[in-house]
Write a protein that holds these residues in place. Structure first.
Motif, PDB file in Angstrom:
ATOM      1  N   VAL A  83       0.835  -1.332  -0.139  1.00 13.03           N
ATOM      2  CA  VAL A  83      -0.013   0.084   0.018  1.00 13.03           C
ATOM      3  C   VAL A  83       0.839   1.136   0.097  1.00 13.03           C
ATOM      4  O   VAL A  83       1.737   1.508   0.760  1.00 13.03           O
ATOM      5  CB  VAL A  83      -1.005  -0.152   1.185  1.00 13.03           C
ATOM      6  CG1 VAL A  83      -1.863   1.384   1.161  1.00 13.03           C
ATOM      7  CG2 VAL A  83      -1.856  -1.182   1.222  1.00 13.03           C
ATOM      8  N   LYS A  84       0.698   2.108  -0.897  1.00 11.89           N
ATOM      9  CA  LYS A  84       1.378   3.505  -1.291  1.00 11.89           C
ATOM     10  C   LYS A  84       0.082   4.373  -1.117  1.00 11.89           C
ATOM     11  O   LYS A  84      -0.459   4.540  -1.994  1.00 11.89           O
ATOM     12  CB  LYS A  84       2.185   3.411  -2.362  1.00 11.89           C
ATOM     13  CG  LYS A  84       3.456   2.385  -2.295  1.00 11.89           C
ATOM     14  CD  LYS A  84       4.288   2.469  -3.569  1.00 11.89           C
ATOM     15  CE  LYS A  84       5.164   1.559  -3.625  1.00 11.89           C
ATOM     16  NZ  LYS A  84       5.753   1.544  -4.715  1.00 11.89           N
ATOM     17  N   SER A  85       0.047   5.204   0.061  1.00 14.69           N
ATOM     18  CA  SER A  85      -1.092   6.076   0.295  1.00 14.69           C
ATOM     19  C   SER A  85      -0.687   7.515   0.419  1.00 14.69           C
ATOM     20  O   SER A  85      -1.941   8.245   0.658  1.00 14.69           O
ATOM     21  CB  SER A  85      -2.182   5.510   1.340  1.00 14.69           C
ATOM     22  OG  SER A  85      -1.117   5.579   2.480  1.00 14.69           O
ATOM     23  N   ASP A  86       0.419   7.882   0.022  1.00 18.09           N
ATOM     24  CA  ASP A  86       0.751   9.226   0.216  1.00 18.09           C
ATOM     25  C   ASP A  86       0.055   9.959  -0.849  1.00 18.09           C
ATOM     26  O   ASP A  86      -0.295   9.435  -1.911  1.00 18.09           O
ATOM     27  CB  ASP A  86       2.314   9.532   0.428  1.00 18.09           C
ATOM     28  CG  ASP A  86       3.064   8.962  -1.019  1.00 18.09           C
ATOM     29  OD1 ASP A  86       2.569   8.971  -2.061  1.00 18.09           O
ATOM     30  OD2 ASP A  86       4.209   8.944  -0.676  1.00 18.09           O
ATOM     31  N   GLU A  87      -0.200  11.178  -0.800  1.00 17.21           N
ATOM     32  CA  GLU A  87      -0.983  11.857  -1.769  1.00 17.21           C
ATOM     33  C   GLU A  87      -0.279  11.974  -3.176  1.00 17.21           C
ATOM     34  O   GLU A  87      -0.984  11.890  -4.222  1.00 17.21           O
ATOM     35  CB  GLU A  87      -1.073  13.447  -1.300  1.00 17.21           C
ATOM     36  CG  GLU A  87      -2.022  14.235  -2.063  1.00 17.21           C
ATOM     37  CD  GLU A  87      -2.043  15.515  -1.358  1.00 17.21           C
ATOM     38  OE1 GLU A  87      -2.573  16.494  -2.187  1.00 17.21           O
ATOM     39  OE2 GLU A  87      -1.814  15.868  -0.496  1.00 17.21           O
ATOM     40  N   THR A  88       1.165  12.039  -3.258  1.00 15.85           N
ATOM     41  CA  THR A  88       1.806  12.187  -4.674  1.00 15.85           C
ATOM     42  C   THR A  88       1.468  10.932  -5.188  1.00 15.85           C
ATOM     43  O   THR A  88       1.273  10.920  -6.576  1.00 15.85           O
ATOM     44  CB  THR A  88       3.234  12.513  -4.263  1.00 15.85           C
ATOM     45  OG1 THR A  88       3.281  13.621  -3.606  1.00 15.85           O
ATOM     46  CG2 THR A  88       3.971  12.726  -5.494  1.00 15.85           C
ATOM     47  N   THR A  89       1.618   9.551  -4.509  1.00 18.23           N
ATOM     48  CA  THR A  89       1.695   8.744  -5.230  1.00 18.23           C
ATOM     49  C   THR A  89       0.095   8.141  -5.632  1.00 18.23           C
ATOM     50  O   THR A  89      -0.018   7.935  -6.771  1.00 18.23           O
ATOM     51  CB  THR A  89       1.932   7.397  -4.141  1.00 18.23           C
ATOM     52  OG1 THR A  89       3.133   7.582  -3.702  1.00 18.23           O
ATOM     53  CG2 THR A  89       1.763   5.867  -4.755  1.00 18.23           C
ATOM     54  N   MET A  90      -0.743   8.629  -4.809  1.00 18.73           N
ATOM     55  CA  MET A  90      -2.176   8.518  -5.306  1.00 18.73           C
ATOM     56  C   MET A  90      -2.492   9.515  -6.514  1.00 18.73           C
ATOM     57  O   MET A  90      -3.257   8.860  -7.572  1.00 18.73           O
ATOM     58  CB  MET A  90      -3.145   8.803  -3.962  1.00 18.73           C
ATOM     59  CG  MET A  90      -3.106   7.850  -2.767  1.00 18.73           C
ATOM     60  SD  MET A  90      -3.904   8.373  -1.455  1.00 18.73           S
ATOM     61  CE  MET A  90      -5.699   8.767  -2.054  1.00 18.73           C
ATOM     62  N   ILE A  91      -2.184  10.497  -6.567  1.00 19.96           N
ATOM     63  CA  ILE A  91      -2.512  11.560  -7.597  1.00 19.96           C
ATOM     64  C   ILE A  91      -1.775  10.866  -9.032  1.00 19.96           C
ATOM     65  O   ILE A  91      -2.158  10.831 -10.060  1.00 19.96           O
ATOM     66  CB  ILE A  91      -1.897  12.878  -7.429  1.00 19.96           C
ATOM     67  CG1 ILE A  91      -2.765  13.460  -6.360  1.00 19.96           C
ATOM     68  CG2 ILE A  91      -1.822  13.691  -8.426  1.00 19.96           C
ATOM     69  CD1 ILE A  91      -2.264  14.851  -5.772  1.00 19.96           C
ATOM     70  N   SER A  92      -0.340  10.361  -8.903  1.00 14.71           N
ATOM     71  CA  SER A  92       0.226   9.946  -9.991  1.00 14.71           C
ATOM     72  C   SER A  92      -0.772   8.606 -10.659  1.00 14.71           C
ATOM     73  O   SER A  92      -0.641   8.534 -11.677  1.00 14.71           O
ATOM     74  CB  SER A  92       1.744   9.265  -9.710  1.00 14.71           C
ATOM     75  OG  SER A  92       2.341  10.505  -9.284  1.00 14.71           O
ATOM     76  N   GLU A  93      -1.062   7.734  -9.464  1.00 19.06           N
ATOM     77  CA  GLU A  93      -1.725   6.741  -9.931  1.00 19.06           C
ATOM     78  C   GLU A  93      -2.912   6.993 -10.636  1.00 19.06           C
ATOM     79  O   GLU A  93      -3.532   6.424 -11.608  1.00 19.06           O
ATOM     80  CB  GLU A  93      -2.152   5.842  -8.785  1.00 19.06           C
ATOM     81  CG  GLU A  93      -0.971   5.041  -7.800  1.00 19.06           C
ATOM     82  CD  GLU A  93      -0.264   3.674  -8.713  1.00 19.06           C
ATOM     83  OE1 GLU A  93      -1.327   3.212  -9.211  1.00 19.06           O
ATOM     84  OE2 GLU A  93       0.908   3.688  -8.535  1.00 19.06           O
ATOM     85  N   LEU A  94      -3.815   7.778 -10.060  1.00 17.05           N
ATOM     86  CA  LEU A  94      -4.999   8.298 -10.652  1.00 17.05           C
ATOM     87  C   LEU A  94      -4.762   8.963 -12.296  1.00 17.05           C
ATOM     88  O   LEU A  94      -5.584   8.844 -13.188  1.00 17.05           O
ATOM     89  CB  LEU A  94      -5.821   9.349  -9.944  1.00 17.05           C
ATOM     90  CG  LEU A  94      -6.390   9.038  -8.696  1.00 17.05           C
ATOM     91  CD1 LEU A  94      -6.840  10.070  -7.975  1.00 17.05           C
ATOM     92  CD2 LEU A  94      -7.502   8.036  -9.073  1.00 17.05           C
ATOM     93  N   ASN A  95      -3.579   9.752 -12.566  1.00 20.01           N
ATOM     94  CA  ASN A  95      -3.117  10.246 -13.762  1.00 20.01           C
ATOM     95  C   ASN A  95      -2.399   9.533 -14.496  1.00 20.01           C
ATOM     96  O   ASN A  95      -2.017   9.902 -15.591  1.00 20.01           O
ATOM     97  CB  ASN A  95      -2.254  11.531 -13.382  1.00 20.01           C
ATOM     98  CG  ASN A  95      -3.272  12.633 -12.732  1.00 20.01           C
ATOM     99  OD1 ASN A  95      -4.456  12.764 -12.873  1.00 20.01           O
ATOM    100  ND2 ASN A  95      -2.572  13.516 -11.880  1.00 20.01           N
ATOM    101  N   ASN A  96      -2.185   8.039 -14.245  1.00 19.29           N
ATOM    102  CA  ASN A  96      -1.535   7.222 -15.044  1.00 19.29           C
ATOM    103  C   ASN A  96      -0.210   7.519 -15.142  1.00 19.29           C
ATOM    104  O   ASN A  96       0.467   7.453 -16.505  1.00 19.29           O
ATOM    105  CB  ASN A  96      -2.213   6.548 -16.090  1.00 19.29           C
ATOM    106  CG  ASN A  96      -3.512   6.117 -15.963  1.00 19.29           C
ATOM    107  OD1 ASN A  96      -3.581   4.998 -14.989  1.00 19.29           O
ATOM    108  ND2 ASN A  96      -4.492   6.414 -16.479  1.00 19.29           N
ATOM    109  N   GLU A  97       0.544   8.203 -14.327  1.00 19.17           N
ATOM    110  CA  GLU A  97       1.990   8.652 -14.760  1.00 19.17           C
ATOM    111  C   GLU A  97       2.800   7.582 -14.109  1.00 19.17           C
ATOM    112  O   GLU A  97       2.698   6.768 -13.345  1.00 19.17           O
ATOM    113  CB  GLU A  97       2.208   9.848 -13.720  1.00 19.17           C
ATOM    114  CG  GLU A  97       1.350  11.080 -14.185  1.00 19.17           C
ATOM    115  CD  GLU A  97       1.549  12.234 -13.373  1.00 19.17           C
ATOM    116  OE1 GLU A  97       2.176  12.370 -12.281  1.00 19.17           O
ATOM    117  OE2 GLU A  97       0.836  13.203 -13.922  1.00 19.17           O
TER     118      GLU A  97
END
Length: 79
Positions: free
Chosen positions: A65-79
């Motif tokens: 689980v990687k739940s920090d905000e930066t990781t979550m935003i990157s995941e959502l933006n497919n980066e």
């Protein structure tokens, strides 16, 4: 240990099923609930296999689980 069919069949009377169909339904529900209990207590075969693999590799649940905000935003933006 399996289900007590005599105990649970009356609960299905309103569905007008033959006893063999009631028993089949009871078996399915029993298996489903048995699986939930096994997972809750960590005795599920899949959980045991995953835990054994994690023991070999040294991974923990937190590694998944990687739940920090930066990781979550990157995941959502497919980066």
């Amino acid at each position: 240990m399996g289900p007590d069919y005599e105990k649970y069949r009356p609960l299905l009377d309103e569905f007008n099923l033959a006893d063999d169909k009631k028993d089949e339904f009871i078996d399915v529900m029993w298996a489903l609930l048995d699986n939930f209990v096994a997972r809750a207590h960590g005795t599920d075969a899949v959980q045991k296999a995953v835990d054994k693999q994690r023991d070999k590799t040294g991974e923990t649940d937190s590694d998944d689980v990687k739940s920090d905000e930066t990781t979550m935003i990157s995941e959502l933006n497919n980066e």
